[in-house]
Design a protein around this motif. Sequence first.
Motif, mmCIF file in Angstrom:
data_model
loop_
_atom_site.group_PDB
_atom_site.id
_atom_site.type_symbol
_atom_site.label_atom_id
_atom_site.label_comp_id
_atom_site.label_asym_id
_atom_site.label_seq_id
_atom_site.Cartn_x
_atom_site.Cartn_y
_atom_site.Cartn_z
ATOM 1 N N SER A 75 1.038 -4.019 -9.791
ATOM 2 C CA SER A 75 0.329 -5.003 -10.612
ATOM 3 C C SER A 75 -1.093 -4.547 -10.928
ATOM 4 N N ALA A 76 -1.714 -5.251 -11.864
ATOM 5 C CA ALA A 76 -3.096 -4.950 -12.241
ATOM 6 C C ALA A 76 -4.033 -5.106 -11.048
ATOM 7 N N PHE A 77 -3.766 -6.099 -10.193
ATOM 8 C CA PHE A 77 -4.621 -6.309 -9.019
ATOM 9 C C PHE A 77 -4.572 -5.107 -8.093
ATOM 10 N N VAL A 78 -3.370 -4.630 -7.806
ATOM 11 C CA VAL A 78 -3.231 -3.498 -6.891
ATOM 12 C C VAL A 78 -3.869 -2.251 -7.503
ATOM 13 N N LYS A 79 -3.690 -2.045 -8.801
ATOM 14 C CA LYS A 79 -4.327 -0.918 -9.457
ATOM 15 C C LYS A 79 -5.845 -1.028 -9.390
ATOM 16 N N SER A 80 -6.350 -2.258 -9.448
ATOM 17 C CA SER A 80 -7.799 -2.444 -9.426
ATOM 18 C C SER A 80 -8.404 -2.066 -8.078
ATOM 19 N N ILE A 81 -7.615 -2.112 -7.011
ATOM 20 C CA ILE A 81 -8.120 -1.748 -5.693
ATOM 21 C C ILE A 81 -8.581 -0.291 -5.692
ATOM 22 N N SER A 82 -7.817 0.575 -6.337
ATOM 23 C CA SER A 82 -8.166 1.992 -6.325
ATOM 24 C C SER A 82 -9.341 2.311 -7.229
ATOM 25 N N THR A 83 -9.548 1.537 -8.283
ATOM 26 C CA THR A 83 -10.614 1.837 -9.229
ATOM 27 C C THR A 83 -11.883 1.059 -8.955
ATOM 28 N N GLY A 84 -11.784 -0.007 -8.174
ATOM 29 C CA GLY A 84 -12.939 -0.853 -7.911
ATOM 30 C C GLY A 84 -13.214 -1.829 -9.041
ATOM 31 N N THR A 85 -12.368 -1.810 -10.058
ATOM 32 C CA THR A 85 -12.525 -2.709 -11.200
ATOM 33 C C THR A 85 -12.107 -4.119 -10.800
ATOM 34 N N ILE A 98 0.836 -1.203 0.000
ATOM 35 C CA ILE A 98 0.000 0.000 0.000
ATOM 36 C C ILE A 98 0.870 1.252 0.000
ATOM 37 N N GLU A 99 1.932 1.245 0.785
ATOM 38 C CA GLU A 99 2.834 2.393 0.818
ATOM 39 C C GLU A 99 3.451 2.640 -0.559
ATOM 40 N N ALA A 100 3.898 1.578 -1.222
ATOM 41 C CA ALA A 100 4.499 1.723 -2.545
ATOM 42 C C ALA A 100 3.484 2.248 -3.556
ATOM 43 N N TYR A 101 2.256 1.765 -3.455
ATOM 44 C CA TYR A 101 1.211 2.233 -4.369
ATOM 45 C C TYR A 101 0.928 3.725 -4.139
ATOM 46 N N LEU A 102 0.763 4.113 -2.887
ATOM 47 C CA LEU A 102 0.500 5.523 -2.587
ATOM 48 C C LEU A 102 1.668 6.398 -3.015
ATOM 49 N N GLN A 103 2.886 5.896 -2.826
ATOM 50 C CA GLN A 103 4.073 6.642 -3.252
ATOM 51 C C GLN A 103 4.055 6.847 -4.765
ATOM 52 N N SER A 104 3.622 5.818 -5.495
ATOM 53 C CA SER A 104 3.561 5.953 -6.956
ATOM 54 C C SER A 104 2.531 6.996 -7.387
ATOM 55 N N LEU A 105 1.498 7.193 -6.592
ATOM 56 C CA LEU A 105 0.481 8.201 -6.918
ATOM 57 C C LEU A 105 0.988 9.618 -6.714
ATOM 58 N N VAL A 106 1.793 9.829 -5.687
ATOM 59 C CA VAL A 106 2.212 11.190 -5.334
ATOM 60 C C VAL A 106 3.614 11.548 -5.825
ATOM 61 N N SER A 107 4.341 10.581 -6.340
ATOM 62 C CA SER A 107 5.712 10.823 -6.774
ATOM 63 C C SER A 107 5.760 11.375 -8.192
ATOM 64 N N ASP A 108 6.651 12.339 -8.405
ATOM 65 C CA ASP A 108 6.879 12.869 -9.748
ATOM 66 C C ASP A 108 7.801 11.937 -10.533
ATOM 67 N N LYS A 109 8.587 11.140 -9.805
ATOM 68 C CA LYS A 109 9.535 10.232 -10.442
ATOM 69 C C LYS A 109 8.872 8.887 -10.689
ATOM 70 N N LYS A 110 9.382 8.167 -11.663
ATOM 71 C CA LYS A 110 8.908 6.808 -11.911
ATOM 72 C C LYS A 110 9.447 5.919 -10.793
ATOM 73 N N GLN A 111 8.581 5.114 -10.212
ATOM 74 C CA GLN A 111 8.975 4.223 -9.119
ATOM 75 C C GLN A 111 9.610 2.966 -9.707
ATOM 76 N N ASP A 112 10.930 2.821 -9.554
ATOM 77 C CA ASP A 112 11.632 1.674 -10.111
ATOM 78 C C ASP A 112 11.730 0.512 -9.136
ATOM 79 N N THR A 113 11.415 0.723 -7.871
ATOM 80 C CA THR A 113 11.637 -0.320 -6.885
ATOM 81 C C THR A 113 10.521 -1.348 -6.824
ATOM 82 N N LEU A 114 9.317 -1.000 -7.232
ATOM 83 C CA LEU A 114 8.199 -1.926 -7.115
ATOM 84 C C LEU A 114 7.226 -1.710 -8.254
ATOM 85 N N GLU A 115 6.983 -2.780 -9.017
ATOM 86 C CA GLU A 115 6.011 -2.700 -10.101
ATOM 87 C C GLU A 115 4.612 -2.851 -9.513
#
Length: 82
Positions: free
Chosen positions: A51-61, A32-49
């Motif tokens: 996934s589609a599942f984690v992205k789906s949590i935020s969209t409800g898809t 969750i921390e890595a996902y939130l960091q990817s939302l607020v970071s201006d830089k591309k997050q290279d440390t953690l990809e």
Amino acid sequence: MDTKLTLKLNQEVIEQAKKYAAKRKMSLSRIIEAYLQSLVSDKKQDTLEISAFVKSISTGTQIPSDIDAKEGYRSFLNEKYT
């Protein structure tokens, strides 16, 4: 500095997320921390990809658990450039 955060989420999402985290030998908090960091970071997050599942949590898809994201992207590129 780590700070405690309380979230209210759908129980099914929590259970699926815990399984996802366990398979990757990571804590749910770290994911969750890595996902939130990817939302607020201006830089591309290279440390953690993320996934589609984690992205789906935020969209409800609902994303099928057996989806092959790399194959899907490969097919997309093949169709685009063919």
